[in-house]
Design a protein around this motif. Structure first.
Motif, mmCIF file in Angstrom:
data_model
loop_
_atom_site.group_PDB
_atom_site.id
_atom_site.type_symbol
_atom_site.label_atom_id
_atom_site.label_comp_id
_atom_site.label_asym_id
_atom_site.label_seq_id
_atom_site.Cartn_x
_atom_site.Cartn_y
_atom_site.Cartn_z
ATOM 1 N N UNK A 1 0.827 -1.232 0.020
ATOM 2 C CA UNK A 1 -0.108 -0.170 -0.047
ATOM 3 C C UNK A 1 0.815 1.263 -0.013
ATOM 4 N N UNK A 2 0.107 2.100 -0.681
ATOM 5 C CA UNK A 2 0.942 3.784 -0.768
ATOM 6 C C UNK A 2 0.043 4.506 -0.395
ATOM 7 N N UNK A 3 0.510 5.944 -0.118
ATOM 8 C CA UNK A 3 -0.310 6.967 0.069
ATOM 9 C C UNK A 3 -1.238 7.160 -1.059
ATOM 10 N N UNK A 4 -1.053 6.990 -2.304
ATOM 11 C CA UNK A 4 -1.821 7.245 -3.256
ATOM 12 C C UNK A 4 -2.994 6.329 -3.215
ATOM 13 N N UNK A 5 -2.766 4.820 -3.115
ATOM 14 C CA UNK A 5 -3.787 3.845 -3.344
ATOM 15 C C UNK A 5 -4.485 3.511 -1.860
ATOM 16 N N UNK A 6 -4.261 4.250 -0.843
ATOM 17 C CA UNK A 6 -4.551 3.734 0.504
ATOM 18 C C UNK A 6 -6.365 4.184 0.355
ATOM 19 N N UNK A 7 -6.651 5.288 0.078
ATOM 20 C CA UNK A 7 -8.179 5.354 0.217
ATOM 21 C C UNK A 7 -9.085 4.384 -0.472
ATOM 22 N N UNK A 8 -8.537 3.783 -1.744
ATOM 23 C CA UNK A 8 -9.305 3.098 -2.487
ATOM 24 C C UNK A 8 -9.190 1.605 -1.693
ATOM 25 N N UNK A 9 -8.006 1.117 -1.447
ATOM 26 C CA UNK A 9 -7.571 0.171 -0.830
ATOM 27 C C UNK A 9 -8.360 -0.028 0.670
ATOM 28 N N UNK A 10 -8.270 0.983 1.330
ATOM 29 C CA UNK A 10 -9.059 0.953 2.591
ATOM 30 C C UNK A 10 -10.483 0.742 2.468
ATOM 31 N N UNK A 11 -11.186 1.473 1.483
ATOM 32 C CA UNK A 11 -12.473 1.233 1.073
ATOM 33 C C UNK A 11 -12.819 -0.509 0.846
ATOM 34 N N UNK A 12 -11.887 -0.909 -0.110
ATOM 35 C CA UNK A 12 -12.078 -2.123 -0.524
ATOM 36 C C UNK A 12 -12.003 -3.221 0.912
ATOM 37 N N UNK A 13 -10.910 -2.948 1.432
ATOM 38 C CA UNK A 13 -10.935 -3.658 2.818
ATOM 39 C C UNK A 13 -11.999 -3.771 3.836
ATOM 40 N N UNK A 14 -12.356 -2.570 4.130
ATOM 41 C CA UNK A 14 -13.497 -2.315 4.842
ATOM 42 C C UNK A 14 -14.867 -3.046 4.425
ATOM 43 N N UNK A 15 -15.273 -3.074 3.069
ATOM 44 C CA UNK A 15 -16.238 -3.757 2.679
ATOM 45 C C UNK A 15 -16.233 -5.019 2.661
ATOM 46 N N UNK A 16 -14.937 -5.506 2.470
ATOM 47 C CA UNK A 16 -14.423 -7.122 2.571
ATOM 48 C C UNK A 16 -14.915 -7.386 4.130
ATOM 49 N N UNK A 17 -14.216 -6.904 5.010
ATOM 50 C CA UNK A 17 -14.594 -7.047 6.624
ATOM 51 C C UNK A 17 -15.954 -7.114 6.687
ATOM 52 N N UNK A 18 -16.747 -5.983 6.310
ATOM 53 C CA UNK A 18 -18.326 -6.116 6.476
ATOM 54 C C UNK A 18 -19.013 -7.276 5.951
ATOM 55 N N UNK A 19 -18.668 -7.520 4.826
ATOM 56 C CA UNK A 19 -19.097 -8.898 4.079
ATOM 57 C C UNK A 19 -18.988 -9.960 4.904
ATOM 58 N N UNK A 20 -17.684 -10.257 5.665
ATOM 59 C CA UNK A 20 -17.252 -11.357 6.271
ATOM 60 C C UNK A 20 -18.289 -11.331 7.490
ATOM 61 N N UNK A 21 -18.396 -10.120 8.224
ATOM 62 C CA UNK A 21 -19.455 -10.341 9.187
ATOM 63 C C UNK A 21 -20.643 -10.886 8.981
#
Length: 221
Positions: free
Chosen positions: A117-137
């Motif tokens: 991860x870098x500063x440039x792609x962190x927002x998109x990567x963070x959104x993807x990670x969060x939605x993945x976590x919500x789906x697992x829940x």
């Protein structure tokens, strides 16, 4: 030296978890306790989840993250379900769902791209990670509902509220909310590594296997 020590700890934890679940399954079979037998067998199956998921998605789990995942599974299946810590310690369920949100978000973080991860792609990567976590829940709550409906367990903790049977709805929504909080906590934790170079964040950030040798959480020049 540190890597060898972590590998030993990881091996001890896998062995402890597997032996405990196997002994509990044997005892449940001997006493004909079908519910505990199913829970013990499920505990053995879930022990393989971190390694299978890492291989399936080609993600390298750091030793610290893998150790934390095994401890989490032990606290969930062995202590929580079989030894009923969920009933003995009121906040046990909330703490574990908070932790699960953290771990699933960490795993989803590595699934987004083939680079660190870098500063440039962190927002998109963070959104993807969060939605993945919500789906697992959500999938986990479906798993709990299936066990309750099929084997008569009480994983969703049905209770009486204001004279009416809650049927586990409050427990389900509270669990999902804790998962969301855990995911947000991980995003803040990872952001310290990406934006401020916080070295402690490296331990719990998995990376794609093709990027294993690259420095994790390195900010772009």
């Amino acid at each position: 030296m540190r890597g060898k020590r972590e590998n030993k700890v990881r091996g001890y934890l896998y062995t402890l978890y597997g032996l405990t679940a196997a002994l509990l399954a044997g005892y449940a079979a001997f006493t004909r306790d079908r519910t505990r037998l199913w829970l013990a067998v499920t505990a053995l199956i879930t022990l393989c989840v971190p390694l299978l998921a890492a291989r399936l998605f080609r993600v390298y789990l750091t030793p610290a993250l893998e150790i934390a995942a095994v401890v989490f599974l032990f606290c969930t299946m062995i202590l929580g379900e079989i030894y009923r810590f969920y009933e003995k310690i009121p906040v046990w369920d909330n703490l574990l769902h908070l932790s699960s949100g953290f771990f699933f978000c960490a795993f989803g973080f590595a699934l987004y791209a083939d680079t660190s991860p870098t500063r440039r792609d962190f927002p998109a990567r963070g959104f993807h990670a969060a939605t993945f976590s919500f789906s697992c829940a959500a999938v986990w709550e479906l798993f709990e509902f299936t066990l309750d409906a099929t084997f008569g367990t009480d994983m969703q903790k049905a209770t009486w509220i204001y004279g009416a049977l809650d049927s586990g709805l409050c427990d389900t929504m509270t669990d999902m909310a804790c998962g969301v909080y855990g995911a947000l906590l991980y995003l803040m934790y990872a952001a310290f590594g990406v934006y401020f170079g916080f070295g402690g964040a490296l331990a719990f950030v998995p990376t794609p296997r093709c990027d294993r040798a690259a420095p994790r959480l390195s900010a772009p020049r």
